[in-house]
Design an enzyme around this catalytic site. Sequence first.
Site, PDB file in Angstrom:
ATOM      1  N   ASP A 178       0.848  -1.197   0.000  1.00 46.94           N
ATOM      2  CA  ASP A 178       0.000   0.000   0.000  1.00 46.94           C
ATOM      3  C   ASP A 178       0.884   1.248   0.000  1.00 46.94           C
ATOM      4  OD1 ASP A 178      -2.178   1.650   0.122  1.00 46.94           O
ATOM      5  OD2 ASP A 178      -2.702   1.203   2.194  1.00 46.94           O
ATOM      6  N   HIS A 185      -8.565  -0.609  -8.706  1.00 47.61           N
ATOM      7  CA  HIS A 185      -8.260   0.462  -7.755  1.00 47.61           C
ATOM      8  C   HIS A 185      -7.186   1.401  -8.301  1.00 47.61           C
ATOM      9  CE1 HIS A 185      -8.164   2.422  -3.897  1.00 47.61           C
ATOM     10  NE2 HIS A 185      -6.886   2.112  -3.691  1.00 47.61           N
TER      11      HIS A 185
END
Length: 334
Positions: free
Chosen positions: A145, A218
């Site tokens: 992330d 995403h």
Amino acid sequence: MREPQPIIDPLTPAALFLVVTIDEGGEAVARDLLADLPGLRRSVGFRLPGSGLACITSIGSAAWDRLFAGPKPAQLHEFPGYVGEQHQAPVTPGDLLFHIRAEVQDACFELAMKLAERLAGAGTIVDQTVGFRYFEQRDLLGFVDGTENPEGQLAVTAALVGDEDPEFAGGSYVMVQKYLHDMASWKALSTTEQERVIGRTKLDDFELSEDDQPADSHVAVNDQDVSGNIVRANMPFGSVRDGEYGTYYIAYADDPAVPEAMLTRMFLGSDEAAYDRILDFSTAITGTSFFAPHAAFFDNLPDAPAPAVAVAAPESNGAGSPDGSLGIGTLRNR
């Protein structure tokens, strides 16, 4: 530009997030705490050498009006919330945000306890989230992330207000959301399917090629070349007992329109995708916006707002209204 709070510093292994609402009448206590924050942080950090303890403190729009007179950050407003056809991002309360981070969790916890003690009777902690590093900065879905976070001067430009609002240069607009992951549904997907949802390879963290990149992935939906750059300081959190596994999303930006554009594309869709496919597996349960002033702001807070002046009610002669009429519809003054 004034010295910012440690917004663009590297992520630490430990973090603790406190979202606080200021109780009615608690403004003076909150101001005292804000003024003492640098000293509190130094006192706790000094007792834990090498902890790298830091606390980024942010203030919400309504709280700003209650705490300070004078100018306000130009773009500061409440979190707008988003309701799409499939998913929504709720608005939740919050006047103050304390983003506490360190190399060790005990430093974060000690400072959080001191903040809570100072706010007792004047503020309510509406959310406490303990964040932690998970392997090589992966989320609990198993993917790295923050790979596309800007670096160097680009990070400064993306996160910090500049000459466009000189009174608040060195500050940053902050948005936080908590996402809970449906781990059972996520784990039912193959690795290849998971990679198409995220838009990156799972093991080595490479972005999928244009041919393999779904428009609703995403990565594609949050393309910073489209929406603009932000600095994210996301952290995993969870409770094994409660079966809760999530990501604490925290975005710092020089303009809140940038993360808001990303959320618009995620929840409301675009010409390319109806919504961000990750939302089929991650549910937003909070949403709040703040402003993190430059570091020296807390050494010399703006004046408090002038107290409201009570307006005395006109004297009554006891007949039901000041002029003696009954004050009932068209009977008045006849």
